[in-house]
Scaffold this motif. Sequence first.
Motif, PDB file in Angstrom:
ATOM      1  N   ARG A   1       8.065   6.722   0.669  1.00 16.49           N
ATOM      2  CA  ARG A   1       9.692   5.944   1.053  1.00 16.49           C
ATOM      3  C   ARG A   1       9.472   5.107   0.780  1.00 16.49           C
ATOM      4  O   ARG A   1      10.011   4.028   1.574  1.00 16.49           O
ATOM      5  N   LEU A   2       9.532   4.515  -0.909  1.00 15.06           N
ATOM      6  CA  LEU A   2      10.135   3.089  -0.403  1.00 15.06           C
ATOM      7  C   LEU A   2      11.309   3.344  -1.270  1.00 15.06           C
ATOM      8  O   LEU A   2      12.087   2.329  -0.652  1.00 15.06           O
ATOM      9  N   VAL A   3      11.830   4.691  -1.704  1.00 15.29           N
ATOM     10  CA  VAL A   3      12.734   4.825  -1.496  1.00 15.29           C
ATOM     11  C   VAL A   3      13.310   6.095  -0.627  1.00 15.29           C
ATOM     12  O   VAL A   3      12.051   7.326  -1.012  1.00 15.29           O
ATOM     13  N   ASN A   4      14.572   6.446   0.279  1.00 21.33           N
ATOM     14  CA  ASN A   4      14.151   7.459   1.261  1.00 21.33           C
ATOM     15  C   ASN A   4      15.119   8.416   0.502  1.00 21.33           C
ATOM     16  O   ASN A   4      15.793   8.608  -0.510  1.00 21.33           O
ATOM     17  N   PRO A   5      14.419   9.403   0.733  1.00 22.38           N
ATOM     18  CA  PRO A   5      14.573  10.969  -0.206  1.00 22.38           C
ATOM     19  C   PRO A   5      15.884  11.097   0.414  1.00 22.38           C
ATOM     20  O   PRO A   5      15.714  11.247   1.967  1.00 22.38           O
TER      21      PRO A   5
ATOM     22  N   GLN B   1       5.895   3.303  12.416  1.00 29.29           N
ATOM     23  CA  GLN B   1       5.012   4.802  12.034  1.00 29.29           C
ATOM     24  C   GLN B   1       4.436   4.200  10.816  1.00 29.29           C
ATOM     25  O   GLN B   1       3.627   4.769  10.292  1.00 29.29           O
ATOM     26  N   MET B   2       5.610   4.275   9.816  1.00 33.42           N
ATOM     27  CA  MET B   2       5.315   3.797   8.796  1.00 33.42           C
ATOM     28  C   MET B   2       4.729   3.043   7.804  1.00 33.42           C
ATOM     29  O   MET B   2       3.741   2.671   7.396  1.00 33.42           O
ATOM     30  N   LYS B   3       4.714   2.166   8.714  1.00 31.66           N
ATOM     31  CA  LYS B   3       4.164   0.606   8.131  1.00 31.66           C
ATOM     32  C   LYS B   3       2.279   0.929   8.949  1.00 31.66           C
ATOM     33  O   LYS B   3       1.723   1.005   8.145  1.00 31.66           O
ATOM     34  N   GLU B   4       1.713   1.992  10.126  1.00 28.42           N
ATOM     35  CA  GLU B   4       0.802   2.920  10.558  1.00 28.42           C
ATOM     36  C   GLU B   4       0.025   3.217   8.521  1.00 28.42           C
ATOM     37  O   GLU B   4      -1.065   3.279   8.029  1.00 28.42           O
ATOM     38  N   LEU B   5       0.799   4.146   8.148  1.00 28.82           N
ATOM     39  CA  LEU B   5       1.089   5.449   6.942  1.00 28.82           C
ATOM     40  C   LEU B   5       0.890   4.532   5.915  1.00 28.82           C
ATOM     41  O   LEU B   5      -0.073   4.501   4.820  1.00 28.82           O
ATOM     42  N   ARG B   6       1.014   3.223   6.015  1.00 30.80           N
ATOM     43  CA  ARG B   6       0.849   2.484   4.475  1.00 30.80           C
ATOM     44  C   ARG B   6      -0.208   2.451   3.887  1.00 30.80           C
ATOM     45  O   ARG B   6      -0.968   1.914   2.920  1.00 30.80           O
ATOM     46  N   LYS B   7      -0.870   2.150   5.172  1.00 26.63           N
ATOM     47  CA  LYS B   7      -2.915   2.276   5.249  1.00 26.63           C
ATOM     48  C   LYS B   7      -3.080   3.104   4.177  1.00 26.63           C
ATOM     49  O   LYS B   7      -4.224   2.727   3.569  1.00 26.63           O
ATOM     50  N   GLU B   8      -2.733   3.568   4.198  1.00 21.52           N
ATOM     51  CA  GLU B   8      -2.922   5.155   4.044  1.00 21.52           C
ATOM     52  C   GLU B   8      -3.310   5.741   2.978  1.00 21.52           C
ATOM     53  O   GLU B   8      -2.984   6.611   1.647  1.00 21.52           O
ATOM     54  N   MET B   9      -1.586   5.313   2.501  1.00 24.29           N
ATOM     55  CA  MET B   9      -0.993   5.087   0.891  1.00 24.29           C
ATOM     56  C   MET B   9      -0.373   3.959   0.173  1.00 24.29           C
ATOM     57  O   MET B   9       0.194   3.181   1.336  1.00 24.29           O
ATOM     58  N   GLN B  10      -1.551   4.197  -0.663  1.00 29.23           N
ATOM     59  CA  GLN B  10      -0.418   2.849  -1.844  1.00 29.23           C
ATOM     60  C   GLN B  10      -0.035   2.938  -2.894  1.00 29.23           C
ATOM     61  O   GLN B  10      -0.010   3.938  -3.979  1.00 29.23           O
TER      62      GLN B  10
ATOM     63  N   LEU C   1      -4.383  -7.357   4.694  1.00 30.15           N
ATOM     64  CA  LEU C   1      -5.093  -7.393   5.666  1.00 30.15           C
ATOM     65  C   LEU C   1      -4.396  -8.443   6.845  1.00 30.15           C
ATOM     66  O   LEU C   1      -4.649  -8.414   8.148  1.00 30.15           O
ATOM     67  N   ILE C   2      -3.789  -9.614   6.590  1.00 32.55           N
ATOM     68  CA  ILE C   2      -3.079 -10.378   7.040  1.00 32.55           C
ATOM     69  C   ILE C   2      -1.763  -9.155   7.807  1.00 32.55           C
ATOM     70  O   ILE C   2      -1.379  -9.686   8.899  1.00 32.55           O
ATOM     71  N   ILE C   3      -1.179  -8.537   7.458  1.00 37.16           N
ATOM     72  CA  ILE C   3      -0.177  -8.028   7.429  1.00 37.16           C
ATOM     73  C   ILE C   3       0.025  -6.648   8.799  1.00 37.16           C
ATOM     74  O   ILE C   3       0.549  -7.115   9.331  1.00 37.16           O
TER      75      ILE C   3
ATOM     76  N   ALA D   1      -7.050  -3.668  -7.336  1.00 30.11           N
ATOM     77  CA  ALA D   1      -7.724  -3.982  -5.957  1.00 30.11           C
ATOM     78  C   ALA D   1      -6.760  -4.258  -4.741  1.00 30.11           C
ATOM     79  O   ALA D   1      -7.393  -3.678  -3.052  1.00 30.11           O
ATOM     80  N   ARG D   2      -5.817  -4.769  -5.135  1.00 31.42           N
ATOM     81  CA  ARG D   2      -4.868  -4.735  -3.725  1.00 31.42           C
ATOM     82  C   ARG D   2      -4.237  -3.453  -3.054  1.00 31.42           C
ATOM     83  O   ARG D   2      -3.856  -3.269  -2.256  1.00 31.42           O
ATOM     84  N   ALA D   3      -4.248  -2.647  -3.906  1.00 32.15           N
ATOM     85  CA  ALA D   3      -3.515  -1.217  -3.386  1.00 32.15           C
ATOM     86  C   ALA D   3      -5.290  -0.880  -2.891  1.00 32.15           C
ATOM     87  O   ALA D   3      -4.914   0.057  -1.676  1.00 32.15           O
ATOM     88  N   LEU D   4      -6.380  -1.132  -2.940  1.00 33.71           N
ATOM     89  CA  LEU D   4      -7.316  -0.526  -2.840  1.00 33.71           C
ATOM     90  C   LEU D   4      -7.547  -1.296  -0.847  1.00 33.71           C
ATOM     91  O   LEU D   4      -8.830  -0.313  -0.865  1.00 33.71           O
ATOM     92  N   THR D   5      -7.161  -2.501  -0.605  1.00 28.29           N
ATOM     93  CA  THR D   5      -7.419  -3.154   0.257  1.00 28.29           C
ATOM     94  C   THR D   5      -7.724  -2.255   2.068  1.00 28.29           C
ATOM     95  O   THR D   5      -8.431  -2.951   1.813  1.00 28.29           O
ATOM     96  N   LEU D   6      -6.391  -1.777   1.690  1.00 27.50           N
ATOM     97  CA  LEU D   6      -6.132  -1.318   3.369  1.00 27.50           C
ATOM     98  C   LEU D   6      -7.363   0.217   3.373  1.00 27.50           C
ATOM     99  O   LEU D   6      -7.149   0.364   4.001  1.00 27.50           O
ATOM    100  N   ASN D   7      -8.453   0.517   2.064  1.00 34.60           N
ATOM    101  CA  ASN D   7      -8.813   1.766   2.221  1.00 34.60           C
ATOM    102  C   ASN D   7      -8.801   3.007   2.180  1.00 34.60           C
ATOM    103  O   ASN D   7      -7.964   3.328   2.945  1.00 34.60           O
ATOM    104  N   PRO D   8      -7.006   3.201   1.152  1.00 28.97           N
ATOM    105  CA  PRO D   8      -6.442   4.425   1.831  1.00 28.97           C
ATOM    106  C   PRO D   8      -6.823   5.429   0.549  1.00 28.97           C
ATOM    107  O   PRO D   8      -7.679   5.826   0.083  1.00 28.97           O
ATOM    108  N   LYS D   9      -6.098   6.450   1.522  1.00 30.27           N
ATOM    109  CA  LYS D   9      -6.748   8.184   1.119  1.00 30.27           C
ATOM    110  C   LYS D   9      -5.223   8.645  -0.645  1.00 30.27           C
ATOM    111  O   LYS D   9      -6.186   9.130  -1.079  1.00 30.27           O
ATOM    112  N   LEU D  10      -4.455   7.806  -0.889  1.00 32.95           N
ATOM    113  CA  LEU D  10      -3.883   8.283  -1.580  1.00 32.95           C
ATOM    114  C   LEU D  10      -3.042   7.192  -2.204  1.00 32.95           C
ATOM    115  O   LEU D  10      -2.925   6.184  -1.689  1.00 32.95           O
ATOM    116  N   ILE D  11      -3.475   7.500  -3.675  1.00 35.70           N
ATOM    117  CA  ILE D  11      -2.729   5.862  -4.352  1.00 35.70           C
ATOM    118  C   ILE D  11      -1.509   6.732  -5.784  1.00 35.70           C
ATOM    119  O   ILE D  11      -1.936   7.658  -6.471  1.00 35.70           O
TER     120      ILE D  11
END
Length: 318
Positions: A61-65, A84-93, A117-119, A164-174
């Motif tokens: 959802r960097l662009v809305n379908p 909700q999307m901000k929370e989801l960003r932790k898991e999808m990078q 981490l700051i955001i 490394a930046r994409a992995l900072t929040l310990n996501p599940k999907l890259i």
Amino acid sequence: MALLEVKNLKQHFITKKGFLSEKTIIKAVDGVTLEIEEGQTLGIVGESGCGKSTLGRSVLRLVNPTEGNVKFKGQEVTDMTPKQMKELRKEMQIVFQDPYASLNPRNTVRQILEAPLIIHKIGSRKDKRDIVENLIDKIGLRKEQLSNYPHEFSGGQMQRIGIARALTLNPKLIVADEPVSALDVSVQSQVLNLMLDLQQDMNLSYMFISHDLSVVQHISDKVAVMYLGKVVEIADVENLYKHPMHPYTQALLSALPIPDPTQKRDRIILEGDLPSPANPPSGCPFHTRCPIATKECAEIVPNLEEKSTDHFAACIHV
């Protein structure tokens, strides 16, 4: 249940050349359905302009379908609120193609890695420092380099920082959008092996977008082949590379070089250019270039159907 489920996803863009001209609809992604299991890598391949990158950005959802459904861990993503999307960003990078453009040249590596981490307000100052130092060690760089700026690194090192930046929040999907195409061949293998090691250590799932069939074969568990905004074939990597069903997949694989110079591969040369997504052909989107096309191909839109066990293709002649 799959980690990511995409169903009939469409991403259409409306363009207008002049003030009085008619609007044109560009069908960048036109009805894509696929799944990614936890810990699995799905490779997305196809020619430039087929909609690979747009698919990845639409899933995040960097662009809305425009239409369709995206479910992550069973939750519908397309109708989530900004909070909700901000929370989801932790898991999808996402890891972008060009590290030179995706890293802020004014920030040090430490600042770049601490930004997520700051955001998201994660951890104390010491926690942030520990997370960043652990990450820099995982990607094969030294802690002393955290005070350096992006221009002080090689292309391969910069892409490691992007990972490394994409992995900072310990996501599940890259979503990895052609992450090695801007790198030298010798460096590509190092970055790919790093991604495989990280996947095993952190139980990551990848949507790996690339036009390089050899790279996709090396890293993927399953492969989806895209043409003009649609998935025309999808199967596990071994099955697809050994027994391609769709004529387009067969043509792509016929261009793969063989390491043995004494062997020759029968090339399938496609005639014509990739049609415009603003004016796609009727029926099967590939029929204008297909070597086995018949009259029916211009009239019937083939569905992505299971032709053999877990092997799907969109062709009426298969």
